[in-house]
Design a protein around this motif. Structure first.
Motif, PDB file in Angstrom:
ATOM      1  N   ARG A 320     -21.094   7.685   8.938  1.00  0.00           N
ATOM      2  CA  ARG A 320     -20.625   8.977   8.424  1.00  0.00           C
ATOM      3  C   ARG A 320     -19.431   9.488   9.229  1.00  0.00           C
ATOM      4  O   ARG A 320     -18.482  10.018   8.657  1.00  0.00           O
ATOM      5  N   TYR A 321     -19.499   9.335  10.555  1.00  0.00           N
ATOM      6  CA  TYR A 321     -18.358   9.797  11.365  1.00  0.00           C
ATOM      7  C   TYR A 321     -17.111   9.004  11.014  1.00  0.00           C
ATOM      8  O   TYR A 321     -16.025   9.558  10.882  1.00  0.00           O
ATOM      9  N   ARG A 322     -17.261   7.695  10.831  1.00  0.00           N
ATOM     10  CA  ARG A 322     -16.115   6.852  10.486  1.00  0.00           C
ATOM     11  C   ARG A 322     -15.543   7.264   9.134  1.00  0.00           C
ATOM     12  O   ARG A 322     -14.328   7.332   8.954  1.00  0.00           O
ATOM     13  N   MET A 323     -16.430   7.525   8.198  1.00  0.00           N
ATOM     14  CA  MET A 323     -15.991   7.987   6.876  1.00  0.00           C
ATOM     15  C   MET A 323     -15.147   9.254   7.012  1.00  0.00           C
ATOM     16  O   MET A 323     -14.064   9.389   6.442  1.00  0.00           O
ATOM     17  N   TRP A 324     -15.668  10.207   7.793  1.00  0.00           N
ATOM     18  CA  TRP A 324     -14.999  11.508   7.912  1.00  0.00           C
ATOM     19  C   TRP A 324     -13.625  11.352   8.574  1.00  0.00           C
ATOM     20  O   TRP A 324     -12.616  11.791   8.035  1.00  0.00           O
ATOM     21  N   LEU A 325     -13.609  10.694   9.735  1.00  0.00           N
ATOM     22  CA  LEU A 325     -12.346  10.616  10.482  1.00  0.00           C
ATOM     23  C   LEU A 325     -11.307   9.785   9.730  1.00  0.00           C
ATOM     24  O   LEU A 325     -10.128  10.144   9.680  1.00  0.00           O
ATOM     25  N   THR A 326     -11.770   8.688   9.130  1.00  0.00           N
ATOM     26  CA  THR A 326     -10.827   7.823   8.419  1.00  0.00           C
ATOM     27  C   THR A 326     -10.256   8.533   7.194  1.00  0.00           C
ATOM     28  O   THR A 326      -9.073   8.409   6.891  1.00  0.00           O
ATOM     29  N   HIS A 327     -11.111   9.303   6.506  1.00  0.00           N
ATOM     30  CA  HIS A 327     -10.581  10.045   5.364  1.00  0.00           C
ATOM     31  C   HIS A 327      -9.639  11.146   5.839  1.00  0.00           C
ATOM     32  O   HIS A 327      -8.507  11.254   5.380  1.00  0.00           O
ATOM     33  N   LYS A 328     -10.100  11.925   6.780  1.00  0.00           N
ATOM     34  CA  LYS A 328      -9.326  13.079   7.266  1.00  0.00           C
ATOM     35  C   LYS A 328      -7.931  12.675   7.721  1.00  0.00           C
ATOM     36  O   LYS A 328      -6.937  13.309   7.369  1.00  0.00           O
ATOM     37  N   LEU A 329      -7.864  11.622   8.538  1.00  0.00           N
ATOM     38  CA  LEU A 329      -6.598  11.298   9.198  1.00  0.00           C
ATOM     39  C   LEU A 329      -5.812  10.191   8.512  1.00  0.00           C
ATOM     40  O   LEU A 329      -4.613  10.055   8.741  1.00  0.00           O
ATOM     41  N   ALA A 330      -6.469   9.374   7.689  1.00  0.00           N
ATOM     42  CA  ALA A 330      -5.763   8.215   7.145  1.00  0.00           C
ATOM     43  C   ALA A 330      -5.745   8.202   5.612  1.00  0.00           C
ATOM     44  O   ALA A 330      -4.706   8.451   4.998  1.00  0.00           O
ATOM     45  N   SER A 331      -6.894   7.951   4.991  1.00  0.00           N
ATOM     46  CA  SER A 331      -6.855   7.756   3.538  1.00  0.00           C
ATOM     47  C   SER A 331      -6.477   9.039   2.795  1.00  0.00           C
ATOM     48  O   SER A 331      -6.039   8.998   1.648  1.00  0.00           O
ATOM     49  N   TRP A 332      -6.608  10.170   3.456  1.00  0.00           N
ATOM     50  CA  TRP A 332      -6.135  11.440   2.890  1.00  0.00           C
ATOM     51  C   TRP A 332      -4.628  11.341   2.580  1.00  0.00           C
ATOM     52  O   TRP A 332      -4.145  11.847   1.566  1.00  0.00           O
ATOM     53  N   ILE A 333      -3.914  10.670   3.487  1.00  0.00           N
ATOM     54  CA  ILE A 333      -2.455  10.519   3.306  1.00  0.00           C
ATOM     55  C   ILE A 333      -2.178   9.708   2.045  1.00  0.00           C
ATOM     56  O   ILE A 333      -1.307  10.061   1.242  1.00  0.00           O
ATOM     57  N   ASP A 334      -2.937   8.626   1.856  1.00  0.00           N
ATOM     58  CA  ASP A 334      -2.768   7.811   0.640  1.00  0.00           C
ATOM     59  C   ASP A 334      -3.129   8.604  -0.609  1.00  0.00           C
ATOM     60  O   ASP A 334      -2.520   8.467  -1.658  1.00  0.00           O
ATOM     61  N   GLN A 335      -4.146   9.432  -0.455  1.00  0.00           N
ATOM     62  CA  GLN A 335      -4.695  10.132  -1.613  1.00  0.00           C
ATOM     63  C   GLN A 335      -3.855  11.340  -2.015  1.00  0.00           C
ATOM     64  O   GLN A 335      -3.608  11.563  -3.210  1.00  0.00           O
ATOM     65  N   PHE A 336      -3.441  12.118  -1.030  1.00  0.00           N
ATOM     66  CA  PHE A 336      -2.781  13.394  -1.329  1.00  0.00           C
ATOM     67  C   PHE A 336      -1.368  13.512  -0.750  1.00  0.00           C
ATOM     68  O   PHE A 336      -0.729  14.559  -0.868  1.00  0.00           O
ATOM     69  N   GLY A 337      -0.901  12.478  -0.074  1.00  0.00           N
ATOM     70  CA  GLY A 337       0.466  12.488   0.449  1.00  0.00           C
ATOM     71  C   GLY A 337       0.653  13.324   1.702  1.00  0.00           C
ATOM     72  O   GLY A 337       1.786  13.626   2.087  1.00  0.00           O
ATOM     73  N   VAL A 338      -0.443  13.711   2.335  1.00  0.00           N
ATOM     74  CA  VAL A 338      -0.343  14.561   3.526  1.00  0.00           C
ATOM     75  C   VAL A 338      -1.601  14.326   4.346  1.00  0.00           C
ATOM     76  O   VAL A 338      -2.636  13.914   3.800  1.00  0.00           O
ATOM     77  N   SER A 339      -1.528  14.575   5.657  1.00  0.00           N
ATOM     78  CA  SER A 339      -2.728  14.416   6.482  1.00  0.00           C
ATOM     79  C   SER A 339      -3.758  15.477   6.110  1.00  0.00           C
ATOM     80  O   SER A 339      -3.401  16.592   5.720  1.00  0.00           O
ATOM     81  N   GLY A 340      -5.019  15.146   6.261  1.00  0.00           N
ATOM     82  CA  GLY A 340      -6.085  16.119   6.054  1.00  0.00           C
ATOM     83  C   GLY A 340      -6.315  16.990   7.276  1.00  0.00           C
ATOM     84  O   GLY A 340      -7.171  17.867   7.248  1.00  0.00           O
ATOM     85  N   CYS A 341      -5.558  16.744   8.337  1.00  0.00           N
ATOM     86  CA  CYS A 341      -5.722  17.538   9.564  1.00  0.00           C
ATOM     87  C   CYS A 341      -4.508  18.432   9.749  1.00  0.00           C
ATOM     88  O   CYS A 341      -3.376  17.968   9.675  1.00  0.00           O
ATOM     89  N   VAL A 342      -4.758  19.728  10.002  1.00  0.00           N
ATOM     90  CA  VAL A 342      -3.657  20.666  10.233  1.00  0.00           C
ATOM     91  C   VAL A 342      -3.595  21.105  11.697  1.00  0.00           C
ATOM     92  O   VAL A 342      -2.775  21.944  12.053  1.00  0.00           O
ATOM     93  N   GLY A 343      -4.473  20.556  12.543  1.00  0.00           N
ATOM     94  CA  GLY A 343      -4.388  20.832  13.975  1.00  0.00           C
ATOM     95  C   GLY A 343      -4.937  22.171  14.409  1.00  0.00           C
ATOM     96  O   GLY A 343      -4.568  22.678  15.473  1.00  0.00           O
ATOM     97  N   CYS A 344      -5.837  22.766  13.623  1.00  0.00           N
ATOM     98  CA  CYS A 344      -6.367  24.091  13.989  1.00  0.00           C
ATOM     99  C   CYS A 344      -7.362  24.007  15.136  1.00  0.00           C
ATOM    100  O   CYS A 344      -7.612  24.998  15.815  1.00  0.00           O
TER     101      CYS A 344
END
Lengths: 374, 287
Positions: A320-344
């Protein structure tokens, strides 16, 4: 519009801004201190703002304290990003009723009050723009998000103070709000510098007939914001190697290491301004004649999230952690063209055991470099 | 889940499914949750024929029953026999509450000497017929569904009855209490106040009552994801208790007590309390 010269709003004149917002039929929601944390709540006026309060944040710890200062926006943020107002925790979607043999489906569209959101940080504005990509672009815009989003006027506050878990500078999302706001404020001792970010914002600020800020003043503003960026102790320096870099460490032993600490409690995903996982539940009544369908915040850390055909394909915490981090920081970029992390930094602060996303990425990627070096 | 759609024998005329509510060693609070469904009680009566429910009525009729709600743990020799008989009579058997599902607070005696307890409490201990351990229903008979909590949540009870009546697998989420706190906007008492809250390892269902009142969760809905998770599956009690130890300076005996509560006999919490108990002995030995 954003290049227009900022204007000076004295703190003593702030009630005039509030009046102007009211004249445009906005209710005003701002940061309010309650039970040891900052929340979004309706405010009657300046006196409801957390004047003099500051937060200290570090991984796994959040504290508020009253200081000698008279800063209005001294608390950087609380657990809630502004997604609570647009992507609400519990959204009734529709009701289904059965009378005799007739089934009636009635959509439950929200009717939000126009809301001026005062004190939104750059990271949260960036998060809102990420949600706009997810919910509003493509063939199927989400109507529930859309009406709530349309009701918002965003008044950002640029940060002049960072805490230990902030890393917006490395994500390019702050400390100055980049775009997506209607008005942006930078706080000084006795006044605010106001920048206009949209036509809606201009209409409000024009009513106040404020003086323009001198170039020296604007430089001073930039210096304060730059100092805030420079004070940030964390960052995602590996950003340029994503998404590919994370795909290459899918079998890294670090996932097991972090799983020994991770509680899979879902707090990180709840406080994240961009996490949008949700579940849709049916709530039938006992006679099976009426059903309410609701959308609820969900998380990739819950057991139901990975459940397909009675089997969980992400059973372990490491999965689950791998799923979350990989989506947030990596596959999010493929999916939506931007990182899922905004650094808050909220996922660091509000993790009960203080897991640091930046540290985990460093560990995953640094050791990968070592492995790749002959 | 077996469907409980029923008809009067020899006809197609539907009859209401027969409900039994039985108890073993328990305080009756979970049964009261059924009676506390004030707004829905008439609808429950319309949907189900209450056949056996001593807490509510002295008119007690025999089985078979379509649905049996079972409260309480197995604590006396005759309990096991009564339970076996009830299981034979019940098409669907649902445990209600921490005693039936986990052994309850009375399972604390599983770590103690029963005889010394008897002598301490009763003037004539010889009259007391009690098993050495208090155990959950599932250790004795097969259970179709388990409701957690001390007491159970009435909305969860209603949901399970609704689903069973529809003949579908009852739906109840199994995530942590934290999700409820965040959905409801409660500030985290662990992160913002430094309280040793068990919410991250505790199953949802209560509605996050304690953190909503500024108190730390004490795990009355049991371990998140149930009694028998596999390796690497939540609850991660070890990480949470390490944090309480290193950051909040809880000493081993406090950690033992934290996990040895209402659901202390369930494996994830039991093993965590054992780990800190043995570390306590180690540190005693060092002194």
């Amino acid at each position: 519009m954003t290049n227009a010269i900022p204007q000076i709003l004295p703190k003593s004149g702030f009630p005039r801004l509030i009046e102007a917002l009211r004249a445009h039929h906005y209710r005003i929601v701002g940061p309010v201190v309650r039970d040891g944390a900052l929340h979004w709540d309706e405010i009657a006026g300046v006196e409801d703002l957390p004047i003099g309060w500051q937060d200290t944040q570090q991984p796994g710890q959040y504290r508020l304290e009253r200081t000698e200062t008279t800063t209005w926006f001294g608390i950087v943020h609380g657990p809630d990003s502004i997604k609570r107002l647009t992507f609400v925790p519990r959204e009734p979607l529709l009701t289904i009723e059965r009378k005799a043999k007739k089934v009636t489906v009635t959509p439950q569209m929200p009717e939000p009050t126009p809301t001026a959101l005062l004190g939104v940080r750059a990271c949260d504005v960036a998060g809102l723009l990420v949600h706009d990509r997810i919910f509003l672009q493509g063939r199927y815009a989400d109507p529930y998000y859309q009406v709530r989003r349309d009701a918002l006027l965003v008044i950002a506050v640029n940060c002049t103070r960072a805490h230990k878990t902030c890393f917006c500078a490395s994500m390019g999302t702050g400390p100055r709000a980049q775009s997506g706001y209607d008005l942006a404020l930078t706080e000084f001792e006795d006044e605010f510098l106001v920048s206009v970010g949209s036509e809606k914002g201009r209409e409000i600020i024009e009513l106040l007939e404020l003086p323009s800020a001198s170039p020296a003043y604007q430089r001073q503003e930039q210096e304060r914001i730059d100092a805030c960026a420079a004070s940030q102790v964390r960052g995602l320096q590996e950003q340029h190697r994503l998404p590919q870099g994370l795909y290459e460490v899918h079998e890294h032993p670090r996932w097991e290491t972090v799983a020994h600490r991770c509680l899979a409690c879902a707090n990180c995903t709840m406080v994240c301004p961009t996490c949008f996982c949700h579940t849709v539940e049916d709530h039938p009544d006992l006679s099976h004649t009426r059903n309410e369908r609701v959308r609820l915040w969900d998380s990739c850390f819950t057991p139901q999230h990975g459940m397909i055909h009675g089997k969980n394909f992400r059973p372990t915490i490491a999965d689950r952690y791998r799923m979350w981090l990989t989506h947030k920081l990596a596959s999010w970029i493929d999916q939506f063209g931007v990182s899922g992390c905004v650094g808050c930094g909220r996922c660091l602060t509000w993790c009960p055991v203080g897991i640091d996303l930046t540290e985990e990425l460093h560990a995953l990627m640094r050791e990968n470099v070592d492995q790749a070096t002959p | 889940m077996k469907a409980v759609k029923t008809s009067i024998p020899g006809t197609r005329q539907p009859r209401r499914p027969r409900l039994a509510v039985a108890k073993f060693a328990s305080c009756d609070g979970c049964q009261l949750t059924l009676l506390n469904l004030e707004d829905e009680l008439l609808a429950v009566g319309d949907a189900l024929e209450v056949t056996y429910f001593p807490e509510a009525s002295s008119r007690m009729r025999g089985g078979p029953y379509d649905i049996a709600l079972v409260e309480g743990s197995i604590s006396m020799p005759e309990h096991a026999r009564q339970l076996a008989e009830l299981r034979k009579q019940a098409r669907v058997l649902i445990t209600i509450g921490a005693c039936a599902t986990a052994g309850g607070i009375q399972a604390l005696r599983n770590w103690a000497d029963l005889e010394s307890y008897k002598r301490a409490v009763y003037p004539t201990p010889a009259y007391i017929q009690s098993l050495r351990t208090s155990t959950p229903i599932s250790e004795h008979v097969s259970v179709d569904f388990e409701l957690w909590g001390c007491p159970i949540d009435k909305q969860q009870l209603l949901r399970v009855l609704t689903d069973v009546l529809a003949g579908v697998q009852p739906f109840l989420p199994a995530h942590s209490v934290c999700l409820d706190c965040k959905r409801q906007g409660h500030p985290c008492v662990l992160v913002a106040k430094g309280l040793p809250c068990l919410g991250p390892v505790t199953r949802t269902g209560c509605g996050a009552i304690c953190p909503g009142m500024g108190r730390d969760c004490y795990g009355c809905f049991g371990p998140v994801e149930g009694a028998s998770p596999g390796p690497g599956i939540p609850p991660n009690t070890a990480s949470l208790s390490d944090h309480f130890s290193s950051q909040f300076h809880l000493i081993p005996v406090e950690l033992v007590r934290r996990f040895r509560g209402i659901n202390g006999y369930l494996r994830p919490f039991r093993e965590e309390s054992h780990a800190w108990e043995s570390s306590n002995k180690d540190s005693d030995a060092h002194r």
